[in-house]
Design a protein around this motif. Structure first.
Motif, mmCIF file in Angstrom:
data_model
loop_
_atom_site.group_PDB
_atom_site.id
_atom_site.type_symbol
_atom_site.label_atom_id
_atom_site.label_comp_id
_atom_site.label_asym_id
_atom_site.label_seq_id
_atom_site.Cartn_x
_atom_site.Cartn_y
_atom_site.Cartn_z
ATOM 1 N N GLY A 1 0.819 -1.204 0.000
ATOM 2 C CA GLY A 1 0.000 0.000 0.000
ATOM 3 C C GLY A 1 0.853 1.254 0.000
ATOM 4 O O GLY A 1 2.071 1.205 -0.185
ATOM 5 N N TYR A 2 0.189 2.358 0.220
ATOM 6 C CA TYR A 2 0.890 3.644 0.255
ATOM 7 C C TYR A 2 0.178 4.593 1.214
ATOM 8 O O TYR A 2 -0.989 4.400 1.562
ATOM 9 N N MET A 3 0.921 5.604 1.625
ATOM 10 C CA MET A 3 0.369 6.689 2.420
ATOM 11 C C MET A 3 0.990 7.983 1.907
ATOM 12 O O MET A 3 2.215 8.067 1.785
ATOM 13 N N THR A 4 0.154 8.969 1.603
ATOM 14 C CA THR A 4 0.628 10.264 1.129
ATOM 15 C C THR A 4 0.497 11.264 2.277
ATOM 16 O O THR A 4 -0.577 11.410 2.862
ATOM 17 N N PHE A 5 1.612 11.925 2.592
ATOM 18 C CA PHE A 5 1.667 12.865 3.704
ATOM 19 C C PHE A 5 1.968 14.266 3.202
ATOM 20 O O PHE A 5 2.642 14.442 2.190
ATOM 21 N N GLY A 6 1.491 15.242 3.957
ATOM 22 C CA GLY A 6 1.803 16.636 3.684
ATOM 23 C C GLY A 6 2.346 17.291 4.937
ATOM 24 O O GLY A 6 2.050 16.871 6.054
ATOM 25 N N ARG A 7 3.148 18.312 4.722
ATOM 26 C CA ARG A 7 3.703 19.073 5.836
ATOM 27 C C ARG A 7 2.738 20.191 6.196
ATOM 28 O O ARG A 7 2.358 20.991 5.366
ATOM 29 N N GLY A 8 2.327 20.235 7.447
ATOM 30 C CA GLY A 8 1.442 21.284 7.934
ATOM 31 C C GLY A 8 2.243 22.368 8.623
ATOM 32 O O GLY A 8 3.348 22.721 8.182
ATOM 33 N N GLU A 9 1.715 22.847 9.739
ATOM 34 C CA GLU A 9 2.376 23.922 10.483
ATOM 35 C C GLU A 9 3.801 23.506 10.845
ATOM 36 O O GLU A 9 4.034 22.401 11.350
ATOM 37 N N THR A 10 4.731 24.411 10.590
ATOM 38 C CA THR A 10 6.143 24.114 10.844
ATOM 39 C C THR A 10 6.820 25.305 11.511
ATOM 40 O O THR A 10 6.774 26.413 10.997
ATOM 41 N N ILE A 11 7.424 25.050 12.665
ATOM 42 C CA ILE A 11 8.256 26.033 13.360
ATOM 43 C C ILE A 11 9.610 25.348 13.536
ATOM 44 O O ILE A 11 9.726 24.419 14.351
ATOM 45 N N ASN B 1 12.934 23.639 14.451
ATOM 46 C CA ASN B 1 13.524 23.213 15.728
ATOM 47 C C ASN B 1 12.537 23.187 16.889
ATOM 48 O O ASN B 1 12.940 23.056 18.039
ATOM 49 N N GLN B 2 11.238 23.304 16.576
ATOM 50 C CA GLN B 2 10.228 23.286 17.637
ATOM 51 C C GLN B 2 9.039 22.384 17.336
ATOM 52 O O GLN B 2 8.639 21.598 18.182
ATOM 53 N N LYS B 3 8.456 22.536 16.138
ATOM 54 C CA LYS B 3 7.184 21.857 15.880
ATOM 55 C C LYS B 3 6.999 21.595 14.392
ATOM 56 O O LYS B 3 7.287 22.462 13.570
ATOM 57 N N ILE B 4 6.504 20.392 14.094
ATOM 58 C CA ILE B 4 6.092 20.088 12.727
ATOM 59 C C ILE B 4 4.828 19.233 12.789
ATOM 60 O O ILE B 4 4.709 18.325 13.616
ATOM 61 N N GLU B 5 3.897 19.570 11.924
ATOM 62 C CA GLU B 5 2.650 18.822 11.797
ATOM 63 C C GLU B 5 2.716 18.026 10.498
ATOM 64 O O GLU B 5 2.983 18.584 9.430
ATOM 65 N N ILE B 6 2.506 16.726 10.608
ATOM 66 C CA ILE B 6 2.487 15.833 9.456
ATOM 67 C C ILE B 6 1.039 15.395 9.245
ATOM 68 O O ILE B 6 0.400 14.873 10.160
ATOM 69 N N ILE B 7 0.526 15.617 8.049
ATOM 70 C CA ILE B 7 -0.883 15.334 7.753
ATOM 71 C C ILE B 7 -0.967 14.164 6.772
ATOM 72 O O ILE B 7 -0.363 14.209 5.698
ATOM 73 N N LEU B 8 -1.704 13.125 7.150
ATOM 74 C CA LEU B 8 -1.952 11.998 6.249
ATOM 75 C C LEU B 8 -3.057 12.416 5.289
ATOM 76 O O LEU B 8 -4.221 12.523 5.673
ATOM 77 N N VAL B 9 -2.672 12.682 4.045
ATOM 78 C CA VAL B 9 -3.575 13.227 3.039
ATOM 79 C C VAL B 9 -4.395 12.124 2.372
ATOM 80 O O VAL B 9 -5.586 12.282 2.112
ATOM 81 N N GLU B 10 -3.741 10.993 2.098
ATOM 82 C CA GLU B 10 -4.396 9.886 1.398
ATOM 83 C C GLU B 10 -3.703 8.594 1.783
ATOM 84 O O GLU B 10 -2.486 8.563 1.976
ATOM 85 N N SER B 11 -4.494 7.512 1.893
ATOM 86 C CA SER B 11 -3.923 6.229 2.278
ATOM 87 C C SER B 11 -4.702 5.086 1.650
ATOM 88 O O SER B 11 -5.928 5.093 1.642
ATOM 89 N N SER B 12 -3.984 4.091 1.159
ATOM 90 C CA SER B 12 -4.647 2.899 0.639
ATOM 91 C C SER B 12 -5.192 2.034 1.772
ATOM 92 O O SER B 12 -5.919 1.074 1.525
ATOM 93 N N PHE B 13 -4.865 2.375 3.010
ATOM 94 C CA PHE B 13 -5.317 1.619 4.180
ATOM 95 C C PHE B 13 -6.560 2.228 4.832
ATOM 96 O O PHE B 13 -6.921 1.840 5.945
#
Length: 174
Positions: free
Chosen positions: A90-100, A102-114
């Motif tokens: 399968g696959y999972m497509t991720f996008g980068r969300g809010e990013t600061i 050296n402090q914070k990153i948001e990873i968003i699962l945009v699409e998934s075959s699961f």
């Protein structure tokens, strides 16, 4: 009835029972999950940041990720959009969300075959002279079979594995 037919029926019955077990367990599980796990990491904020945002290195760190395909870039070192191809076909497509940085990153699962969706927020904070990495997962699994598998593995198993991977990486460097 010949032996081959009996064996085939027995194997088919076990497979049907196995899938039925995952469906049954998954059907009664809440599709939504939210939890935060935190770990003290023996490394600088910059080192932790560099490690957790090195998307192209995922196949070397996570056995279930066979390949990372960067779909969209911008002027940062972290892809905006990428696809992880898994060892389960399968696959999972991720996008980068809010990013600061050296402090914070948001990873968003945009699409998934699961049939999954969600966000994972990684936060690095200094507390009493130590750097802590917190990962918050907010996810939803649409497939009862996948929910059943996650229930049996532990719904927080991905969070635990991720923190363990980061901790072990820096312990091996010291």
């Amino acid at each position: 009835m010949n032996r081959t037919l009996k064996f085939s029926i027995a194997i088919s019955s076990v497979l049907i029972l196995f899938v039925g077990l995952f469906l049954g367990i998954g059907f009664f599980q809440n599709p939504k999950f939210e939890e935060t796990k935190t770990e003290v990491i023996d490394a600088s904020k910059e080192e932790i940041w560099k490690y957790i945002t090195d998307i192209n290195d995922l196949p070397n760190r996570r056995k279930e990720v066979l390949k990372v395909e960067v779909l969209e870039k911008d002027d940062t070192t972290i892809p905006k959009l990428w696809k992880e191809h898994t060892d389960m076909g399968g696959y999972m497509t991720f996008g980068r969300g809010e990013t600061i940085p050296n402090q914070k990153i948001e990873i968003i699962l945009v699409e998934s075959s699961f049939r999954m969706k969600g966000t994972w927020i990684y936060e690095i904070a200094e507390v009493n002279g130590y750097n802590k990495l917190s990962i918050t997962e907010k996810s939803e699994i649409g497939s009862p079979v996948v929910r059943g598998a996650y229930f049996l593995a532990g719904r927080d198993s991905t969070l635990k594995q991720e923190l363990e991977m980061v901790r072990n990486h820096f312990q091996s460097k010291r």
